[in-house]
Design an enzyme around this catalytic site. Structure first.
Site, PDB file in Angstrom:
ATOM      1  N   PHE A 149       0.805  -1.218   0.000  1.00  0.00           N
ATOM      2  CA  PHE A 149       0.000   0.000   0.000  1.00  0.00           C
ATOM      3  C   PHE A 149       0.836   1.265   0.000  1.00  0.00           C
ATOM      4  O   PHE A 149       0.373   2.325  -0.416  1.00  0.00           O
ATOM      5  CB  PHE A 149      -0.918   0.019   1.231  1.00  0.00           C
ATOM      6  CG  PHE A 149      -0.213   0.343   2.528  1.00  0.00           C
ATOM      7  CD1 PHE A 149       0.003   1.656   2.923  1.00  0.00           C
ATOM      8  CD2 PHE A 149       0.248  -0.676   3.351  1.00  0.00           C
ATOM      9  CE1 PHE A 149       0.667   1.941   4.102  1.00  0.00           C
ATOM     10  CE2 PHE A 149       0.903  -0.384   4.541  1.00  0.00           C
ATOM     11  CZ  PHE A 149       1.111   0.922   4.911  1.00  0.00           C
ATOM     12  N   LYS A 173      -1.089  -7.363  -8.951  1.00  0.00           N
ATOM     13  CA  LYS A 173      -2.001  -7.464  -7.821  1.00  0.00           C
ATOM     14  C   LYS A 173      -1.592  -6.385  -6.819  1.00  0.00           C
ATOM     15  O   LYS A 173      -0.706  -6.567  -5.993  1.00  0.00           O
ATOM     16  CB  LYS A 173      -1.911  -8.852  -7.171  1.00  0.00           C
ATOM     17  CG  LYS A 173      -3.173  -9.282  -6.401  1.00  0.00           C
ATOM     18  CD  LYS A 173      -3.578  -8.392  -5.250  1.00  0.00           C
ATOM     19  CE  LYS A 173      -2.685  -8.558  -4.039  1.00  0.00           C
ATOM     20  NZ  LYS A 173      -3.182  -7.702  -2.874  1.00  0.00           N
ATOM     21  N   GLU A 176      -5.130  -3.751  -1.846  1.00  0.00           N
ATOM     22  CA  GLU A 176      -6.550  -3.425  -1.888  1.00  0.00           C
ATOM     23  C   GLU A 176      -6.864  -2.162  -1.096  1.00  0.00           C
ATOM     24  O   GLU A 176      -7.993  -1.652  -1.151  1.00  0.00           O
ATOM     25  CB  GLU A 176      -7.378  -4.602  -1.369  1.00  0.00           C
ATOM     26  CG  GLU A 176      -7.116  -5.023   0.054  1.00  0.00           C
ATOM     27  CD  GLU A 176      -5.973  -6.017   0.207  1.00  0.00           C
ATOM     28  OE1 GLU A 176      -5.956  -6.740   1.224  1.00  0.00           O
ATOM     29  OE2 GLU A 176      -5.093  -6.063  -0.683  1.00  0.00           O
ATOM     30  N   ARG A 177      -5.883  -1.605  -0.374  1.00  0.00           N
ATOM     31  CA  ARG A 177      -6.127  -0.387   0.399  1.00  0.00           C
ATOM     32  C   ARG A 177      -6.133   0.861  -0.481  1.00  0.00           C
ATOM     33  O   ARG A 177      -6.817   1.842  -0.167  1.00  0.00           O
ATOM     34  CB  ARG A 177      -5.059  -0.230   1.489  1.00  0.00           C
ATOM     35  CG  ARG A 177      -5.071  -1.336   2.531  1.00  0.00           C
ATOM     36  CD  ARG A 177      -4.033  -1.054   3.590  1.00  0.00           C
ATOM     37  NE  ARG A 177      -3.904  -2.154   4.537  1.00  0.00           N
ATOM     38  CZ  ARG A 177      -3.074  -2.148   5.577  1.00  0.00           C
ATOM     39  NH1 ARG A 177      -2.302  -1.093   5.792  1.00  0.00           N
ATOM     40  NH2 ARG A 177      -3.004  -3.181   6.394  1.00  0.00           N
ATOM     41  N   SER A 226       5.875  -7.064   3.990  1.00  0.00           N
ATOM     42  CA  SER A 226       6.558  -7.394   5.245  1.00  0.00           C
ATOM     43  C   SER A 226       7.409  -8.649   5.070  1.00  0.00           C
ATOM     44  O   SER A 226       7.161  -9.476   4.174  1.00  0.00           O
ATOM     45  CB  SER A 226       5.530  -7.617   6.353  1.00  0.00           C
ATOM     46  OG  SER A 226       4.778  -8.796   6.110  1.00  0.00           O
ATOM     47  N   CYS A 281       9.737   1.544   3.395  1.00  0.00           N
ATOM     48  CA  CYS A 281      10.777   0.616   3.823  1.00  0.00           C
ATOM     49  C   CYS A 281      12.150   1.276   3.836  1.00  0.00           C
ATOM     50  O   CYS A 281      13.090   0.720   4.393  1.00  0.00           O
ATOM     51  CB  CYS A 281      10.785  -0.629   2.934  1.00  0.00           C
ATOM     52  SG  CYS A 281      11.299  -0.310   1.237  1.00  0.00           S
ATOM     53  N   GLU A 383       9.914  -3.796  12.773  1.00  0.00           N
ATOM     54  CA  GLU A 383       9.632  -2.645  11.919  1.00  0.00           C
ATOM     55  C   GLU A 383       8.318  -2.014  12.389  1.00  0.00           C
ATOM     56  O   GLU A 383       7.272  -2.662  12.373  1.00  0.00           O
ATOM     57  CB  GLU A 383       9.522  -3.083  10.462  1.00  0.00           C
ATOM     58  CG  GLU A 383       9.242  -1.953   9.496  1.00  0.00           C
ATOM     59  CD  GLU A 383       9.129  -2.429   8.058  1.00  0.00           C
ATOM     60  OE1 GLU A 383       9.592  -1.718   7.157  1.00  0.00           O
ATOM     61  OE2 GLU A 383       8.567  -3.519   7.839  1.00  0.00           O
TER      62      GLU A 383
END
Length: 499
Positions: A149, A173, A176-177, A226, A281, A383
C-alpha cells in the site's frame, strides 16, 4: 458508492457476486469506495488473455516496445497532478510525497526506454575452429507483481515497466487499500499503445496471492511487503518452480559521528523519519549517535525540529506529512510506542492522541521520539512503519557499526560524517544492502538496482536496473559452426572428450 473493478485485456472487468474490501480516505476516516476481490477464476481469465497477447508483443522488435514506453512516460508526466490527487485520496500521503512516489516510478519507465540496448546479448567470434558462441535474452512469458500500500505508483512501475519492456505480459495485484492508481496507470499504458492483455490489474487478498503463486502459467513473481509474508511468498512460489524476487521489511539506521554537521543531519533525519508518516521501507526510524555529547546535542536539535512539523490532510500544501493508511495500522504503531515505554525506553515526544480539527476521525499520529532504546528491545527489533524515531546510543564507531550489521533486517543504512576514511570503512564493512553517506534515504537511481540483505530481501536479483532486466528475461546460449564444402572437420566436440 464507487466500485473499483479489475482491468483485464484492456478494459474494466467487473466481477458478479464478488467479495469486496472497503477503501478509506485516511484523512477523514470514511469509506470512499469498495474494491472487488478476484477469485481464482478471474485470475485464470487474466492469465489466459495475457498469455495470448504476450506472443505477439514479444515478437515486436525492442525498438517498437521502447516507443510504447516513451509514450507511457509522457502520459504519466501529463497526468501527474491527476495521479497524485488520486493517490493521496486513498493513501493519505501529502501531494508532494505522492508526486515523489510517481516520479521515482517514472524514472524506471525512463530507464526501460533504452531496452534495445539493455537486452543485447554477447557474441564471441572464433571461440573454436570455425565456431562462434553468442547469447540472447528472451522474455519469460506471463509474470506477476504483488505490491504494498505504501507506494501504489512507484513499486508497480518498478516491476511492470522492466517486465513489459523485455517482452513479457504482466499481472499486477496491488494493495486493496489504495487500488485506483494502479488501474489508472494500466489505462494510460493502453493509451500509450501497449496491446490489450499485456498489463492487467487484478485486485485481491491472500486468496488471489496464493492463486498467483500456484498458477502454472505465471513464470515469475515479484513481491514487496513485510518480511514474514515475503518469506512465505518466496517459499511457496519457488516450490512451484517460479522465479521469485521478494523484498521484505526494514529497520534502517542513521549513524551520527561526532564530526557530523548536526544541523544538516537533523534536517535530513526529520524528513527521512517522518516523511510519508514513516510508511516506507527506506524510512530512517533509528538514529545511532556516537558518544554522549553527540547524543545529547542530537536529541535537543531533534526536539526543536519536531516542534516545527505540521501534520495535516493530504491536500494541505503546508503539511509535512498526512495520516497513516488505516485505523488498524494506527493502532499497531501506537502499540509499539507503548511497548517501547514498557521495555524501559524514554518517551521524549509522544505522538499519540493527536486530533486534527475538522478531521477527528482521520488516522493521524503526531511525530514520536523515543530515546535510550536498547538492542534487545522488541520495539527496536521490529519494523514499526509509522512516524516514530528511536535513538539507540553508541559509545564507539565499532559499536555503531555493529548495530545495523547484527539486525535481522539489512535494507538501508546511512552514516553522517565529515571523515572520508570512517565513511569508507563503514560502507565497506556494514552488513546492509544499501548505504548512504550523508544521504538519509539511499534509494539507488533507476539505472542501478534496489534491494536489501538478510530478511529484507529473498531471492538473488534486485528490483529495476540491470537486475530487473535479468529477472524478467532468461538467457539462451547458442554455439554454432558452419562447415564449408562438405568437408568433415577432424575434430570431436563430445564433451568431455576432445581430440
Amino acid at each position: 458508492m464507487r466500485t473499483i473493478t479489475h482491468f483485464i485485456a484492456g478494459a474494466d472487468a467487473p466481477q458478479s457476486l464478488a467479495r469486496t474490501a472497503d477503501v478509506y480516505n485516511p484523512s477523514t476516516g470514511q469509506i470512499q469506495a469498495q474494491v472487488q476481490l478476484a477469485d481464482p477464476a478471474h485470475l485464470d481469465r487474466a492469465v489466459s488473455d495475457a498469455k495470448a497477447a504476450q506472443v505477439e508483443w514479444a515478437a515486436q522488435n525492442p525498438q517498437r516496445r521502447a516507443r510504447v514506453m516513451f509514450r507511457f512516460k509522457e502520459l504519466i508526466e501529463r497526468h501527474m497532478d491527476e495521479l497524485a490527487e488520486l493517490l493521496s485520496l486513498e493513501h493519505g500521503k501529502v501531494i508532494a510525497d505522492s508526486k515523489g512516489d510517481i516520479q521515482r516510478g517514472l524514472e524506471v519507465v525512463e530507464f526501460t526506454c533504452g531496452i534495445p540496448h539493455l537486452i543485447k546479448g554477447e557474441y564471441t567470434e572464433g571461440a573454436g575452429p570455425g565456431i562462434d558462441v553468442y547469447s540472447t535474452r528472451q522474455p519469460l512469458g506471463v509474470v506477476a507483481g504483488i505490491t504494498p500500500f505504501n507506494f501504489p505508483a512507484m513499486i508497480p512501475l518498478w516491476m511492470c515497466a522492466p517486465a513489459i519492456a523485455c517482452g513479457n505480459a504482466f499481472i499486477l495485484k496491488p494493495s486493496e487499500r489504495d487500488p485506483s492508481v494502479p488501474v489508472r496507470l494500466a489505462q494510460l499504458a493502453l493509451e500509450a499503445g501497449l496491446p490489450a492483455g499485456i498489463l492487467n490489474v487484478v485486485h485481491g487478498d491472500k486468496e488471489i496471492v496464493d492463486a498467483i503463486l500456484d498458477h502454472k502459467d505465471i513464470k515469475a513473481v515479484s513481491f514487496v511487503g513485510s518480511s514474514d509474508i515475503a518469506q512465505y511468498v518466496y517459499g511457496r512460489g519457488a516450490a512451484n518452480g517460479k522465479r521469485m524476487q521478494c523484498m521484505g521489511g526494514a529497520k534502517n539506521h542513521g549513524i551520527i559521528l561526532p564530526d557530523a554537521d548536526l544541523d544538516q543531519a537533523v534536517a535530513d533525519i526529520i524528513g527521512a523519519a517522518y516523511g510519508s508518516a514513516g510508511e516506507r521501507c527506506m524510512a530512517l526510524p533509528v538514529v545511532t549517535p556516537v558518544g554522549t555529547a553527540t547524543a545529547e546535542a542530537l536529541r535537543a536539535k531533534l526536539m526543536t525540529a519536531i516542534e516545527g512539523l505540521r501534520v495535516g490532510v493530504s491536500t494541505d500544501p503546508d503539511a509535512h506529512y498526512g495520516p497513516v493508511v488505516g485505523a488498524a495500522h494506527k493502532a499497531k504503531v501506537e502499540s509499539y510506542i507503548q511497548m517501547a515505554v514498557d521495555e524501559g525506553a524514554e518517551l521524549v515526544v509522544d505522538g499519540r492522541g493527536f486530533s486534527l480539527q475538522g478531521y477527528e476521525e482521520g488516522f493521524f499520529l503526531a511525530p514520536t521520539l523515543i530515546d535510550h532504546v536498547k538492542p534487545h528491545m522488541q520495539s527496536y527489533q521490529d519494523e514499526i512503519f509509522g512516524p516514530v524515531l528511536q535513538i539507540l546510543r553508541a559509545e564507539t564507531f565499532e559499536e555503531a557499526l555493529r548495530y545495523p550489521s547484527e539486525h535481522q533486517y539489512g535494507n538501508g543504512v546511512a552514516i553522517f560524517t565529515r571523515n572520508g576514511d570512517a565513511a569508507r570503512k563503514f560502507a565497506s564493512q556494514v552488513e546492509v544492502g544499501m548505504v548512504g553517506i550523508n544521504v538519509p534515504i539511499p534509494v539507488p537511481v533507476a539505472y542501478h538496482s534496489f534491494g536489501g540483505w538478510k530478511r529484507s530481501g529473498f531471492g538473488d536479483l534486485d528490483q529495476y536496473g540491470m537486475d530487473g532486466v535479468r529477472f524478467y528475461t532468461r538467457t539462451k546460449k547458442i554455439t554454432q559452426r558452419w562447415p564449408t564444402g562438405g568437408a568433415v572437420i577432424d575434430q570431436s566436440f563430445v564433451i568431455p572428450t576432445m581430440k
